[in-house]
Design an enzyme around this catalytic site. Structure first.
Site, PDB file in Angstrom:
ATOM      1  CE  LYS A 111      -4.396  -1.590   1.873  1.00  0.00           C
ATOM      2  NZ  LYS A 111      -5.405  -1.439   2.915  1.00  0.00           N
ATOM      3  CE  LYS A 192      -6.614  -7.860  -1.676  1.00  0.00           C
ATOM      4  NZ  LYS A 192      -6.679  -7.263  -0.351  1.00  0.00           N
ATOM      5  CE  LYS A 195     -13.510  -3.525   1.078  1.00  0.00           C
ATOM      6  NZ  LYS A 195     -12.391  -3.508   2.024  1.00  0.00           N
TER       7      LYS A 195
END
Ligand code: TYM
Length: 326
Positions: A111, A192, A195
């Site tokens: 991230k 993955k 969202k």
């Protein structure tokens, strides 16, 4: 009775990965354990959020839980930021967690690459998660594979604190689903399904309409082999679709391979799309009815009342053990 706790961040529209990795597990465990389910809104602000959108996402996530079948009579459902003890306990645990351990978390490393000027909260995020878990003396934490490392960190923190100050926390175990531990992106099946993906074509959102769902599944990346066989390494696209299929049906991987041994990818994809649509359509119908209901606030009111008293007790104990009292 043994206890479970899990939560989802209201950081964007929920995906099929969230449903299979987390919500399906909630539905299973609500009948087996004393269950705590929450909306991890404080985790969501570790990356920048639009306040109006965030508030909508909080309500939307609660409606998704309920529409999916999370029963407020069987679960204690609450909003993380309304329970002030999560952040208070997190602060103490942060002071008992080596900086280096947090820097090694895979999700943090990923991230921070994506967010220039990433916040300090992004680093300490797993400690807040440990606090969510440890406050309630839970036995199990059902999550997808991507959160396993964070649950393991919570275990380490609990063990370390218990060793230093005496038995304060229960040491929980992660529960990871079999085939649905990691649902992958349909365009890039080595990643993955997320969202926060920047390509919506690879992501099935729980609120996507039927036509969109079908289109995304029919154009999912596969390979040129034309054999419906599970092989995550060499055939990640088709293996991901098999995972989706087995997670939403009662079939095993072997059953699916057998069922489609003479079929082409088009036939299989069409059946995957039928199955996904049949699961999501009833959820969507309930969702839109629930969204405006005053029930939602009542559920959170009951949840915050119950969890505040439990969390306060744990916080007071922890404070006393570390010497924070006069
Ligand atoms: P979040 O919001 O990223 O994801 C919510 C849950 O969905 C699972 N999941 C997946 N499972 C399978 N395949 C996927 N593609 C996929 N994408 C997401 C996640 O593993 C997770 O179970 N930090 C957590 C929220 C949280 C939490 C907690 C969870 C905060 N405190 C305490 C459990 C206990 C998170 O960001 O999840």
């Amino acid at each position: 009775m043994e206890k479970v706790l899990t939560g989802i961040q209201p950081s964007g529209a929920l995906t099929l990965g969230n449903y299979i990795g987390a919500i399906k597990q909630m539905l299973k465990y609500q009948d087996m354990y004393e269950s705590y389910i929450f909306i991890a809104d404080m985790h969501a602000i570790t990356i920048p959020q639009d306040p109006i959108k965030l508030r909508e996402n909080i309500r939307s996530l609660l409606a998704i839980y309920l529409a999916s079948g999370v029963d407020p009579k069987k679960n204690t459902i609450f909003l993380q930021s309304e329970n002030i003890y999560h952040a208070n306990v997190s602060w103490i645990l942060e002071c008992l967690t080596p900086y280096g351990e947090l820097g090694r978390m895979t999700q943090f490393k990923d991230k921070k690459e994506k967010n220039a000027n990433f916040s300090a909260g992004l680093l300490t995020y797993p400690v807040l998660m440990a606090s969510d878990i440890l406050l309630y003396d839970v036995d199990f934490v059902p999550v997808g594979k991507d959160q396993k490392q964070h649950v393991e960190l919570a275990r380490n923190i609990a063990e370390r604190v218990n060793k230093k100050y005496g038995e304060i926390f229960k040491v929980p175990l992660p529960l990871i689903p079999h085939d649905g531990a990691k649902i992958c992106d349909l365009v890039d099946p080595t990643r993955k399904m997320s969202k926060s993906s920047d390509n919506p074509k690879g992501v099935i959102y729980l609120l996507d309409d039927e036509k969109t769902i079908r289109k995304k599944i029919m154009s999912a990346t596969t390979d040129s082999e034309m054999r419906v066989v599970y092989d995550m390494e060499n055939k990640p696209g088709i293996s991901n679709l098999i995972n989706i299929y087995t997670s939403l049906s009662n079939l095993t991987i072997k059953d699916v391979e057998e069922k489609y041994k003479d079929s082409n990818y088009g036939t299989f994809k069409n059946d995957v799309a039928d199955l996904v649509v049949s699961v999501l359509t009833p959820i969507q119908e309930k969702y839109y009815k629930l969204l405006e209901s005053a029930e939602l606030d009542k559920i959170l009111d009951a949840g915050i009342e119950k969890t505040t008293s439990i969390a306060k007790e744990k916080y007071e104990l922890l404070k006393e053990k570390v010497g924070l009292y006069r």
